[in-house]
Write a protein that holds these residues in place. Structure first.
Motif, PDB file in Angstrom:
ATOM      1  N   ILE A  39      66.190  24.338 -48.503  1.00 15.79           N
ATOM      2  CA  ILE A  39      65.671  24.164 -47.157  1.00 15.79           C
ATOM      3  C   ILE A  39      66.706  24.687 -46.166  1.00 15.79           C
ATOM      4  O   ILE A  39      67.859  24.273 -46.180  1.00 15.79           O
ATOM      5  CB  ILE A  39      65.370  22.686 -46.860  1.00 15.79           C
ATOM      6  CG1 ILE A  39      64.353  22.151 -47.872  1.00 15.79           C
ATOM      7  CG2 ILE A  39      64.853  22.511 -45.437  1.00 15.79           C
ATOM      8  CD1 ILE A  39      64.091  20.672 -47.745  1.00 15.79           C
ATOM      9  N   ARG A  40      66.301  25.609 -45.290  1.00 16.89           N
ATOM     10  CA  ARG A  40      67.232  26.173 -44.319  1.00 16.89           C
ATOM     11  C   ARG A  40      67.574  25.121 -43.275  1.00 16.89           C
ATOM     12  O   ARG A  40      66.679  24.530 -42.657  1.00 16.89           O
ATOM     13  CB  ARG A  40      66.603  27.386 -43.629  1.00 16.89           C
ATOM     14  CG  ARG A  40      67.600  28.177 -42.782  1.00 16.89           C
ATOM     15  CD  ARG A  40      66.900  29.275 -42.012  1.00 16.89           C
ATOM     16  NE  ARG A  40      67.813  30.244 -41.474  1.00 16.89           N
ATOM     17  CZ  ARG A  40      68.587  30.066 -40.401  1.00 16.89           C
ATOM     18  NH1 ARG A  40      68.529  28.916 -39.748  1.00 16.89           N
ATOM     19  NH2 ARG A  40      69.405  31.014 -39.988  1.00 16.89           N
ATOM     20  N   PRO A  41      68.852  24.833 -43.072  1.00 20.69           N
ATOM     21  CA  PRO A  41      69.240  23.855 -42.051  1.00 20.69           C
ATOM     22  C   PRO A  41      68.817  24.320 -40.659  1.00 20.69           C
ATOM     23  O   PRO A  41      68.707  25.524 -40.393  1.00 20.69           O
ATOM     24  CB  PRO A  41      70.765  23.803 -42.173  1.00 20.69           C
ATOM     25  CG  PRO A  41      71.066  24.381 -43.531  1.00 20.69           C
ATOM     26  CD  PRO A  41      69.996  25.389 -43.784  1.00 20.69           C
ATOM     27  N   ASP A  42      68.581  23.355 -39.783  1.00 17.85           N
ATOM     28  CA  ASP A  42      68.225  23.696 -38.407  1.00 17.85           C
ATOM     29  C   ASP A  42      69.363  24.462 -37.733  1.00 17.85           C
ATOM     30  O   ASP A  42      69.135  25.374 -36.940  1.00 17.85           O
ATOM     31  CB  ASP A  42      67.904  22.430 -37.614  1.00 17.85           C
ATOM     32  CG  ASP A  42      66.646  21.748 -38.111  1.00 17.85           C
ATOM     33  OD1 ASP A  42      65.774  22.451 -38.665  1.00 17.85           O
ATOM     34  OD2 ASP A  42      66.526  20.512 -37.961  1.00 17.85           O
ATOM     35  N   THR A  43      70.586  24.074 -38.028  1.00 18.14           N
ATOM     36  CA  THR A  43      71.768  24.758 -37.486  1.00 18.14           C
ATOM     37  C   THR A  43      72.738  25.038 -38.623  1.00 18.14           C
ATOM     38  O   THR A  43      72.816  24.281 -39.592  1.00 18.14           O
ATOM     39  CB  THR A  43      72.461  23.919 -36.412  1.00 18.14           C
ATOM     40  OG1 THR A  43      72.869  22.666 -36.984  1.00 18.14           O
ATOM     41  CG2 THR A  43      71.535  23.662 -35.227  1.00 18.14           C
ATOM     42  N   LEU A  44      73.473  26.125 -38.507  1.00 13.99           N
ATOM     43  CA  LEU A  44      74.471  26.499 -39.500  1.00 13.99           C
ATOM     44  C   LEU A  44      75.863  26.391 -38.893  1.00 13.99           C
ATOM     45  O   LEU A  44      76.045  26.651 -37.696  1.00 13.99           O
ATOM     46  CB  LEU A  44      74.228  27.927 -39.985  1.00 13.99           C
ATOM     47  CG  LEU A  44      72.941  28.186 -40.778  1.00 13.99           C
ATOM     48  CD1 LEU A  44      72.745  29.686 -40.983  1.00 13.99           C
ATOM     49  CD2 LEU A  44      72.991  27.473 -42.124  1.00 13.99           C
ATOM     50  N   PRO A  45      76.857  26.014 -39.680  1.00 14.82           N
ATOM     51  CA  PRO A  45      78.228  25.968 -39.169  1.00 14.82           C
ATOM     52  C   PRO A  45      78.664  27.347 -38.676  1.00 14.82           C
ATOM     53  O   PRO A  45      78.144  28.378 -39.113  1.00 14.82           O
ATOM     54  CB  PRO A  45      79.044  25.512 -40.387  1.00 14.82           C
ATOM     55  CG  PRO A  45      78.054  24.837 -41.293  1.00 14.82           C
ATOM     56  CD  PRO A  45      76.764  25.565 -41.085  1.00 14.82           C
TER      57      PRO A  45
END
Length: 293
Positions: A39-45
């Motif tokens: 699942i693609r995170p809503d935000t990426l570091p």
């Protein structure tokens, strides 16, 4: 009164059977949909990119981050797959490594997906829309005061992701009542399904059992008494049919071999040839970690 000896499904001693294949999803079952694996995170570091790669017919998304390390690193946790890539390594080279590790990656992602389902079971609120595992897939609780009895919209033996278990209750019913109806239905399905599978393996083995007993012990998935009584943990109904079959075949084998020696495992394999994979899947779970529904 003498209590007949019992053999737990997983004794403390190590398994003597030589087959030691790595765990993978049970034979006959497909891996979960790709969306459930990654699942693609809503935000990426900052500095992390979202990439995708095709592995054995599955589109796997992963987080890619550049690092000062000398070798490529793979990490799999509840967030999915993370690839730490040395600055001098090309993305195409990284994907070659992912392909060589595809079996391991898919297996680990599948294991984490199963653990997420278990956590979902533990966090049930017993309200309309809740999801719970049934026969290896999550199904949805649906409260409907217009119906007269509990209804499942799919086929028990071929439950599909998201199918509804409809309860004859108002949408604002008390959680305890929802839990009671759900548990009663699950236990009924467990009894029907386990009896059918037990009859199959008894016929296959030529053995006979005195009776089948359902229970929910905190330490066992099943047991077999010397008097021919087989106990199965009814909460196995949460698992894929292949895992249930392994447990049933395991206890049927104890009707002939009240031990875990080589002859016992040979009989288990004769009854259920792919038992190692199912056993490895089930060994990820302790009966005591499942809530007493």
């Amino acid at each position: 009164m003498t209590v007949p000896p019992q053999l737990a499904l997983f004794p403390d001693t190590a398994f003597p059977h030589p087959a030691q294949r790595p765990a993978k999803p049970p034979a006959g079952s497909a891996l979960p949909p790709n969306r459930a694996l990654t699942i693609r995170p809503d935000t990426l570091p900052e500095g992390v990119q979202w990439q995708q790669v095709e592995l054995d017919g599955h589109t796997i998304g992963y987080q890619l981050k550049r690092s000062r390390r000398r070798t490529l690193g793979l990490t799999i946790n509840d967030s999915g797959l993370t690839v730490a890539l040395p600055s001098w390594v090309k993305l195409s080279q990284a994907e070659q490594v992912l392909h060589t590790k595809s079996a391991w990656i898919l297996r680990k992602l599948h294991e984490y997906q199963q653990r997420r389902e278990q956590l979902a079971l533990q966090s049930l609120q017993w309200v309309d829309g809740d999801m719970l595992p049934f026969m290896g897939v999550p199904i949805r609780l649906s409260l409907n005061p217009q119906i007269q009895q509990v209804q499942f919209e799919g086929q028990i033996s071929q439950a599909q992701h998201g199918q509804r278990l409809c309860l004859p209750l108002p949408v604002d019913a008390e959680a305890q009542r929802v839990q009671e109806l759900t548990q009663a239905w699950l236990q009924k399905q467990a009894r029907l399904w386990f009896e059918q599978r037990l009859a199959h393996y008894l016929d296959l083995s030529g053995l006979s059992a005195r009776k089948l007993r359902l229970a929910a012990p905190a330490k066992r998935w099943g047991s077999c008494n010397s008097d021919g009584t087989i106990m199965l943990n009814w909460r196995l109904i949460h698992f894929h049919p292949s895992i249930i079959d392994y447990v049933v075949a395991h206890e049927v084998a104890h009707l002939q071999e009240m031990n875990h020696g080589p002859q016992f495992w040979a009989l288990v394999e004769a009854l259920y040839p792919d038992f190692v994979n199912a056993r490895n899947q089930l060994r990820q779970y302790d009966p005591g970690t499942l809530p007493l529904l």
